[in-house]
Design a protein around this motif. Sequence first.
Motif, PDB file in Angstrom:
ATOM      1  N   GLU A   1       2.414   0.468  15.039  1.00 53.88           N
ATOM      2  CA  GLU A   1       1.664   1.686  14.740  1.00 53.88           C
ATOM      3  C   GLU A   1       1.971   2.190  13.330  1.00 53.88           C
ATOM      4  N   SER A   2       3.232   2.070  12.911  1.00 55.42           N
ATOM      5  CA  SER A   2       3.595   2.466  11.546  1.00 55.42           C
ATOM      6  C   SER A   2       2.867   1.606  10.525  1.00 55.42           C
ATOM      7  N   ALA A   3       2.794   0.298  10.798  1.00 55.02           N
ATOM      8  CA  ALA A   3       2.061  -0.596   9.893  1.00 55.02           C
ATOM      9  C   ALA A   3       0.577  -0.251   9.872  1.00 55.02           C
ATOM     10  N   GLU A   4       0.016   0.090  11.038  1.00 51.65           N
ATOM     11  CA  GLU A   4      -1.400   0.471  11.094  1.00 51.65           C
ATOM     12  C   GLU A   4      -1.641   1.765  10.314  1.00 51.65           C
ATOM     13  N   GLN A   5      -0.705   2.710  10.432  1.00 53.22           N
ATOM     14  CA  GLN A   5      -0.841   3.953   9.669  1.00 53.22           C
ATOM     15  C   GLN A   5      -0.758   3.682   8.175  1.00 53.22           C
ATOM     16  N   ASN A   6       0.158   2.797   7.783  1.00 54.00           N
ATOM     17  CA  ASN A   6       0.260   2.434   6.369  1.00 54.00           C
ATOM     18  C   ASN A   6      -0.995   1.720   5.897  1.00 54.00           C
ATOM     19  N   LEU A   7      -1.540   0.868   6.761  1.00 58.79           N
ATOM     20  CA  LEU A   7      -2.788   0.178   6.409  1.00 58.79           C
ATOM     21  C   LEU A   7      -3.917   1.183   6.253  1.00 58.79           C
ATOM     22  N   GLN A   8      -3.991   2.154   7.167  1.00 56.52           N
ATOM     23  CA  GLN A   8      -5.020   3.193   7.070  1.00 56.52           C
ATOM     24  C   GLN A   8      -4.817   4.027   5.810  1.00 56.52           C
ATOM     25  N   ALA A   9      -3.538   4.281   5.469  1.00 62.10           N
ATOM     26  CA  ALA A   9      -3.256   5.099   4.283  1.00 62.10           C
ATOM     27  C   ALA A   9      -3.669   4.406   2.995  1.00 62.10           C
ATOM     28  N   LYS A  10      -3.810   3.070   3.036  1.00 59.90           N
ATOM     29  CA  LYS A  10      -4.209   2.342   1.824  1.00 59.90           C
ATOM     30  C   LYS A  10      -5.683   2.559   1.493  1.00 59.90           C
ATOM     31  N   ASN A  11      -6.453   3.100   2.437  1.00 59.73           N
ATOM     32  CA  ASN A  11      -7.875   3.345   2.161  1.00 59.73           C
ATOM     33  C   ASN A  11      -8.046   4.420   1.098  1.00 59.73           C
ATOM     34  N   LEU A  12      -7.161   5.433   1.097  1.00 63.36           N
ATOM     35  CA  LEU A  12      -7.286   6.516   0.120  1.00 63.36           C
ATOM     36  C   LEU A  12      -7.091   6.017  -1.309  1.00 63.36           C
ATOM     37  N   PRO A  13      -5.971   5.307  -1.632  1.00 66.11           N
ATOM     38  CA  PRO A  13      -5.850   4.817  -3.009  1.00 66.11           C
ATOM     39  C   PRO A  13      -6.947   3.836  -3.393  1.00 66.11           C
ATOM     40  N   LEU A  14      -7.430   3.048  -2.410  1.00 65.40           N
ATOM     41  CA  LEU A  14      -8.534   2.128  -2.723  1.00 65.40           C
ATOM     42  C   LEU A  14      -9.797   2.910  -3.052  1.00 65.40           C
ATOM     43  N   ASP A  15     -10.097   3.948  -2.269  1.00 63.81           N
ATOM     44  CA  ASP A  15     -11.272   4.782  -2.557  1.00 63.81           C
ATOM     45  C   ASP A  15     -11.132   5.480  -3.903  1.00 63.81           C
ATOM     46  N   VAL A  16      -9.917   5.952  -4.199  1.00 63.02           N
ATOM     47  CA  VAL A  16      -9.679   6.634  -5.467  1.00 63.02           C
ATOM     48  C   VAL A  16      -9.874   5.675  -6.638  1.00 63.02           C
ATOM     49  N   ALA A  17      -9.323   4.462  -6.520  1.00 63.38           N
ATOM     50  CA  ALA A  17      -9.468   3.481  -7.602  1.00 63.38           C
ATOM     51  C   ALA A  17     -10.931   3.111  -7.813  1.00 63.38           C
ATOM     52  N   ILE A  18     -11.662   2.904  -6.714  1.00 67.45           N
ATOM     53  CA  ILE A  18     -13.083   2.557  -6.841  1.00 67.45           C
ATOM     54  C   ILE A  18     -13.867   3.734  -7.412  1.00 67.45           C
ATOM     55  N   GLU A  19     -13.513   4.956  -6.994  1.00 66.83           N
ATOM     56  CA  GLU A  19     -14.183   6.140  -7.545  1.00 66.83           C
ATOM     57  C   GLU A  19     -13.935   6.260  -9.048  1.00 66.83           C
ATOM     58  N   CYS A  20     -12.697   5.979  -9.475  1.00 68.38           N
ATOM     59  CA  CYS A  20     -12.386   6.035 -10.911  1.00 68.38           C
ATOM     60  C   CYS A  20     -13.189   4.981 -11.672  1.00 68.38           C
ATOM     61  N   LEU A  21     -13.266   3.775 -11.113  1.00 65.01           N
ATOM     62  CA  LEU A  21     -14.056   2.727 -11.771  1.00 65.01           C
ATOM     63  C   LEU A  21     -15.530   3.118 -11.836  1.00 65.01           C
TER      64      LEU A  21
END
Length: 430
Positions: A97-117
Amino acid sequence: MATLSVKPSPRFQLPDWHTNSCLLSTNAERQRDASHQIRQEARVLCNETNNQTIWDEHDNRTRLAERIDSVNRWKETLDKCLTDLDAEIDALTQMKESAEQNLQAKNLPLDVAIECLTLRESRRDIDVVKDPVEEELHKEVEVIEATKEALQQKISQAFEKLCLLQEVRQQLNSDHRGKMEAVDIDRGCFSLNLKSPNISLKINPTRVPSGSTTLQQWDDYSQFNKNRAEAEMKESIELREAIALTIAKTNNELEAQRVATEFAFRKRLWEMEKVYSELKWQEKNTLEEIAELQEDIRHLEEDLRRKLQNLKLCHTRLETRTYRPNVELCRDQAQYGLTEEVYQLEATTAALKQKLAQAQDALDALYQHLARLQADIACKANSMLLDTKCMDTRRKLTMPAEKFVPEVDTFTRTTNRTLSPLQTCPLELT
């Protein structure tokens, strides 16, 4: 008169009668001896069989007690193994579950990076450049995708391991239930005695039921279940450690990349602000030069008008002196002076006109360059605003979502905070 009636039967002799009596006595004694012998043997047999039965029952009770102890030991071993297995399943589930939460948390930086691009795609003209910021953003996207892939792989491994652990648990639980049932049955057998009301003769009780196993097979079966559970738990512990290491490693890599990307943003903003300041200074100097050049052009035009008036004066004088009569129409010094003045004025006028044309060309060139300067200033201002918006958006990575308030409007791209004078100065367009 009475008559003699004789029964028609065989008649024995007296010796036969004596012999018969003696034979009966002899047979009676022999039968009594035989009976006595049988009675003695029966008593001995009863004593022996009673003793044998007592010892057999005692031995079997001991064997049952030992068997109960043996099964109990295995049951306790399986109890501990089940407890450890349940704890390991819970620990692995939490880690998953901790790994799944960390995986879910990676969506925010990915969205931020794509938004910046995506935001930086709105740059214009020469500012659409593949700079270190863009490279770091693309690298950040690659790092995030790699971390998500690594975490997803560990989550899949954890899911498979949980399935194996559940399978082992089910096997252990089945073995444990079997041990409990066997203990209950053997305890029931151990508690039976000759006075128990529920004992009875059974049909073929010595038969070997189908599916029976040897003692070694029984012990090997439980030992196999225990060894398999311990092996799976060991692998699960190693997997949990690997998942924790992957989470820490991916978080560190992502944090390092975030720092590198934001450093690139700050450096790029500093470079653009420096260029923007230089361009604004050049714009100011260009405007001052235009103003001075326009003033000089007005002076040149005034000089040209004055020279034209002087030329008119000379022409008028020369033309008027042509009306002198007879010999008075003399090429005197005044005539030569006026003529020389005309030539001088015409040369001066030509030079002034040439210089005025050059000044006009220079003014046009200044205006054109001013337009390019102001267009580039607008591009730089747009690029700085976009990168400022990117930096503002990236605050989501270090700030809780409920506390995040955008400092730059997403749609109008206007700032919600006080900008530096460099970023608030108006652009002058011509």
